[in-house]
Design a protein around this motif. Structure first.
Motif, PDB file in Angstrom:
ATOM      1  N   GLY A 192       5.865   0.936  -8.028  1.00 54.61           N
ATOM      2  CA  GLY A 192       6.312   1.663  -6.843  1.00 54.61           C
ATOM      3  C   GLY A 192       6.183   3.167  -7.007  1.00 54.61           C
ATOM      4  N   LEU A 193       6.539   3.657  -8.186  1.00 53.57           N
ATOM      5  CA  LEU A 193       6.421   5.093  -8.464  1.00 53.57           C
ATOM      6  C   LEU A 193       4.962   5.544  -8.425  1.00 53.57           C
ATOM      7  N   TRP A 194       4.081   4.714  -8.980  1.00 56.56           N
ATOM      8  CA  TRP A 194       2.645   5.051  -8.966  1.00 56.56           C
ATOM      9  C   TRP A 194       2.109   5.091  -7.539  1.00 56.56           C
ATOM     10  N   ASN A 195       2.549   4.139  -6.720  1.00 58.02           N
ATOM     11  CA  ASN A 195       2.127   4.140  -5.311  1.00 58.02           C
ATOM     12  C   ASN A 195       2.633   5.396  -4.595  1.00 58.02           C
ATOM     13  N   GLN A 196       3.835   5.849  -4.945  1.00 54.10           N
ATOM     14  CA  GLN A 196       4.355   7.094  -4.361  1.00 54.10           C
ATOM     15  C   GLN A 196       3.486   8.284  -4.762  1.00 54.10           C
ATOM     16  N   ALA A 197       3.059   8.280  -6.032  1.00 52.41           N
ATOM     17  CA  ALA A 197       2.200   9.375  -6.510  1.00 52.41           C
ATOM     18  C   ALA A 197       0.879   9.389  -5.748  1.00 52.41           C
ATOM     19  N   LEU A 198       0.305   8.197  -5.534  1.00 55.96           N
ATOM     20  CA  LEU A 198      -0.958   8.116  -4.806  1.00 55.96           C
ATOM     21  C   LEU A 198      -0.781   8.549  -3.347  1.00 55.96           C
ATOM     22  N   THR A 199       0.345   8.160  -2.745  1.00 48.36           N
ATOM     23  CA  THR A 199       0.625   8.571  -1.363  1.00 48.36           C
ATOM     24  C   THR A 199       0.778  10.079  -1.264  1.00 48.36           C
TER      25      THR A 199
END
Length: 240
Positions: A192-199
């Motif tokens: 989830g944190l990685w997806n936030q970084a990509l967003t």
């Protein structure tokens, strides 16, 4: 402040939006295992791997801000230059005749052309400043997310080791199951944190495209304000 146009072309300076001690607490760095490990690495190798990774994502906001400051100084230069030209022409008010009229007409056009570049240059500088600030906050946000991912991974590894140790005893079987569940939770959290970084990166990239379009539009406006050329022929005095 000096009125000499060249004095406006000073070395651009970076203005940190948030002081470093404040950033330390805003980003939870003071509580981050990753941050302190990163600082130890800096002491050993002289480089900051976390800062490098963040810059790869969001770019060097400080250099972007310097570019904006340089263009803002250029707009100040134009303003000072136009006022200097106006003052120089006023000093020869006693000069009359066709040549004087032609010279005044030329320098009026010249001053107008320079003045007309000031507002577009200021707008370009503002667009660059806005993008630099966007890069700054993107860098801070991505840095925080990367730290959180690594911190969570460290915690998950500790929980995994504790679960393995607990599983060796019958009494610790329940605790081991709980720890394994915590590891799974941490793995989901990391994704989830990685997806936030990509967003966050995608949002920043979109802002960058918008900023570049606005800057190019400003550049086109500046280039459209042509500086009048000096006459290619000598003055033809009617009495000659």
């Amino acid at each position: 402040m000096s009125d000499a146009p060249v004095d406006q072309l000073t070395e651009p300076e970076v203005q940190d939006p948030v002081s470093d001690p404040v950033e330390l607490f805003l980003n939870n760095n003071v509580y981050s295992l990753t941050y302190w490990v990163d600082q130890f690495i800096v002491q050993v190798i002289g480089k900051d791997p976390l800062a490098w990774a963040t810059t790869e994502f969001a770019g060097d906001w400080a250099q972007i801000q310097k570019a904006g400051a340089a263009i803002r100084n250029l707009s100040k230069y134009n303003d000072s230059y136009a006022r200097t030209v106006h003052s120089a022409v006023k000093e020869v008010d006693s000069w009359h005749g066709n040549a004087a009229d032609s010279a005044r007409s030329y320098f009026d056009d010249f001053r107008d052309a320079i003045n007309n570049q000031i507002a577009p240059l200021k707008n370009i500088a503002q667009d660059i400043d806005t993008f630099a600030l966007s890069a700054y906050y993107a860098a801070q946000g991505i840095s925080f997310l990367i730290q959180s991912i690594i911190d969570t991974a460290v915690i998950a590894l500790i929980e995994e080791a504790a679960a393995a140790a607990a599983a060796t005893t019958g009494v610790g079987a329940i605790a081991s199951a709980g720890l394994e569940a915590a590891v799974v939770y941490d793995m989901v959290k990391m994704v989830g944190l990685w997806n936030q970084a990509l967003t966050k990166y995608a949002t920043f990239a979109t802002a960058g495209e918008t900023a570049v379009a606005a800057i190019l539009d400003g550049v086109a406006t500046v280039r459209s304000k042509e500086i009048p050329q000096l006459p290619g022929t000598g003055y033809d005095h009617p009495g000659a």
